[in-house]
Motif scaffolding. Structure first.
Motif, short mmCIF file in Angstrom:
data_model
loop_
_atom_site.label_atom_id
_atom_site.label_comp_id
_atom_site.label_asym_id
_atom_site.label_seq_id
_atom_site.Cartn_x
_atom_site.Cartn_y
_atom_site.Cartn_z
N PHE A 63 36.06 20.34 -92.65
CA PHE A 63 34.79 20.55 -91.96
C PHE A 63 35.11 20.82 -90.49
CE2 PHE A 63 31.71 18.95 -88.94
CZ PHE A 63 30.53 19.52 -89.37
N ALA A 64 34.48 21.82 -89.91
CA ALA A 64 34.60 22.02 -88.46
C ALA A 64 33.32 22.63 -87.94
CB ALA A 64 35.78 22.92 -88.12
N GLN A 65 33.01 22.26 -86.71
CA GLN A 65 31.83 22.83 -86.06
C GLN A 65 32.24 23.28 -84.66
OE1 GLN A 65 28.57 20.16 -84.72
NE2 GLN A 65 27.41 21.25 -86.27
N ILE A 66 31.92 24.52 -84.34
CA ILE A 66 32.17 25.02 -82.98
C ILE A 66 30.83 25.52 -82.46
CG2 ILE A 66 33.41 26.68 -81.54
CD1 ILE A 66 35.66 26.69 -83.57
N GLN A 67 30.43 25.03 -81.31
CA GLN A 67 29.13 25.44 -80.78
C GLN A 67 29.23 25.76 -79.29
OE1 GLN A 67 27.20 21.46 -81.49
NE2 GLN A 67 26.51 21.73 -79.38
N PHE A 68 28.33 26.62 -78.83
CA PHE A 68 28.28 26.81 -77.38
C PHE A 68 26.85 26.72 -76.90
CE2 PHE A 68 27.75 31.29 -78.69
CZ PHE A 68 26.75 31.73 -77.83
N GLU A 69 26.69 26.34 -75.64
CA GLU A 69 25.35 26.32 -75.03
C GLU A 69 25.49 26.51 -73.52
OE1 GLU A 69 23.42 22.45 -75.46
OE2 GLU A 69 25.38 21.51 -75.37
N VAL A 70 24.48 27.14 -72.96
CA VAL A 70 24.52 27.36 -71.52
C VAL A 70 24.32 26.03 -70.80
CG1 VAL A 70 22.04 27.80 -71.19
CG2 VAL A 70 23.70 28.93 -69.70
N VAL A 71 24.97 25.91 -69.64
CA VAL A 71 24.87 24.69 -68.85
C VAL A 71 23.95 24.99 -67.66
CG1 VAL A 71 26.23 23.26 -67.27
CG2 VAL A 71 27.11 23.81 -69.53
N ASP A 72 22.89 24.22 -67.55
CA ASP A 72 21.91 24.52 -66.50
C ASP A 72 22.24 23.87 -65.15
OD1 ASP A 72 20.31 26.10 -68.13
OD2 ASP A 72 19.39 24.32 -69.03
N GLU A 73 22.87 22.68 -65.22
CA GLU A 73 23.14 21.97 -63.96
C GLU A 73 24.28 22.64 -63.20
OE1 GLU A 73 23.26 20.64 -67.01
OE2 GLU A 73 22.63 18.55 -67.03
N PRO A 74 24.32 22.48 -61.87
CA PRO A 74 25.45 23.01 -61.11
C PRO A 74 26.76 22.33 -61.50
CG PRO A 74 23.97 21.73 -59.71
CD PRO A 74 23.32 21.81 -61.06
N VAL A 75 27.82 23.11 -61.50
CA VAL A 75 29.13 22.58 -61.90
C VAL A 75 29.79 21.91 -60.69
CG1 VAL A 75 31.43 23.21 -62.74
CG2 VAL A 75 29.40 24.34 -63.68
N GLN A 76 30.24 20.69 -60.91
CA GLN A 76 30.92 19.96 -59.83
C GLN A 76 32.42 20.26 -59.92
OE1 GLN A 76 30.29 15.76 -60.29
NE2 GLN A 76 31.17 15.27 -58.29
N VAL A 77 33.04 20.61 -58.80
CA VAL A 77 34.47 20.92 -58.79
C VAL A 77 35.22 19.74 -58.16
CG1 VAL A 77 36.24 22.52 -57.99
CG2 VAL A 77 33.98 23.38 -58.63
N ILE A 78 36.18 19.18 -58.90
CA ILE A 78 36.91 18.01 -58.40
C ILE A 78 38.42 18.20 -58.55
CG2 ILE A 78 35.00 16.43 -58.95
CD1 ILE A 78 36.69 15.41 -61.34
N SER A 79 39.17 17.43 -57.81
CA SER A 79 40.64 17.49 -57.90
C SER A 79 41.12 16.71 -59.11
CB SER A 79 41.27 16.86 -56.67
OG SER A 79 40.92 17.59 -55.53
N PRO A 80 42.28 17.10 -59.66
CA PRO A 80 42.86 16.27 -60.72
C PRO A 80 43.38 14.97 -60.12
CG PRO A 80 44.41 18.01 -60.10
CD PRO A 80 43.13 18.27 -59.34
N LEU A 81 43.35 13.91 -60.90
CA LEU A 81 43.99 12.67 -60.45
C LEU A 81 45.47 12.93 -60.24
CD1 LEU A 81 42.49 10.08 -62.99
CD2 LEU A 81 42.02 10.19 -60.52
N GLN A 82 46.07 12.17 -59.36
CA GLN A 82 47.52 12.27 -59.19
C GLN A 82 48.23 11.66 -60.39
OE1 GLN A 82 48.75 11.35 -55.28
NE2 GLN A 82 50.89 11.09 -55.89
#
Ligand code: PML
Ligand code: MG
Ligand code: MG
Ligand code: MG
Length: 259
Positions: free
Chosen positions: A59-78
């Motif tokens: 069984f597998a499910q792949i889905q997509f949906e638009v994201v309405d909220e603004p995307v937050q850009v963050i640094s990777p943890l060290q």
């Protein structure tokens, strides 16, 4: 005009039955991409689901949906990597790191009992870092919380990988992406994780303060029991925290200020 919205693309795969009917979790995956990249993202996730060391899914499910909220850009943890020579050494180190993050030892002991009990969950367990009580039981029929809507764009990851990480794998990319999103939230005290994949023994303790502390042996090779626990400051609003984990879109970007 070019569509600059982001789309969340998600995959889950299981064996015997779908997850909700008690099937064995095989694999999951998250991508956050632009419209033109959806096809490629679906392809990657399909490949991931079909070539997994936990087994072949039916069984597998792949889905997509638009994201309405603004995307937050963050640094990777060290990232810091600790090479350990046995599971005992690795686990002792993980526990010491958790205590350094402020999780008392009796709570860590309680958490390990829950790990045994819920080793089959595909989502994360949330534990009150002061009492050891599980906090997510009334959400999603107690099946654990799936952190979603996050990614690290390939080009930037490859650059980080070349300059910082000396050829790491996709698993590190996915885990570090998730851990960076999770630790950003003020309710997260620490995360403890190791893979449920039988061929992967590395795991980590992550926190905003001490970064992503990888430990190379947190379980025996061949073992399919994984762990993902968030130790939570329960004075924060847990419902809002779960909503952040599930729905707030986050992109990881190395050297955010220098590009
Ligand atoms: C997973 O397989 O889902 C978790 C992997 C955790 C460790 C990844 C790494 O740092 O190598
Ligand atoms: Mg991804
Ligand atoms: Mg896995
Ligand atoms: Mg939200």
């Amino acid at each position: 005009m070019r569509d600059l919205s982001y789309y969340s693309v998600r995959m889950r795969a299981s064996k015997s039955k779908p997850h909700e009917e008690g099937g064995k979790h095989i694999s999951g995956g998250e991508q956050l991409v632009l419209f033109d990249e959806i096809r490629g993202a679906v392809d990657k996730l399909l490949h991931k689901s079909l070539t997994h060391s936990r087994g072949t899914p039916d069984f597998a499910q792949i889905q997509f949906e638009v994201v309405d909220e603004p995307v937050q850009v963050i640094s990777p943890l060290q990232v810091t990597t600790h090479t350990t020579n046995s599971v005992d050494e690795g686990q002792l180190l993980a526990q010491n790191l958790l205590m350094k993050c402020g999780v008392p030892f009796p709570i860590i002991q309680k958490a390990y009992l829950l790990v045994e009990e819920y080793a089959e969950l595909s989502g994360a367990i949330l534990i009150d870092s002061k009492t050891g009580q599980r906090l997510d039981e009334s959400y999603h029929n107690g099946k654990g919380i799936r952190v979603s809507r996050m990614d690290w764009r390939d080009e930037n990851f490859k650059k980080w990988n070349r300059e910082i990480a000396a050829n790491q794998n996709n698993r590190l990319k996915e885990a570090l992406t998730l851990a960076s999103k999770v630790s950003m939230h003020q309710a997260t005290v620490a995360e403890l994780c190791w893979s449920d994949d039988p061929d992967y023994t590395t795991g980590y303790v992550a926190s905003k303060k001490f970064g992503y502390q990888r430990i190379t042996t947190l379980k025996q090779y061949g073992n399919e029991q994984g762990c993902r626990i968030f130790f939570v400051d329960s004075s924060e609003d847990v419902t809002k925290y779960i909503d952040y984990l599930k729905t707030n879109p986050v992109l990881i970007q190395w050297e955010v200020n220098h590009e």
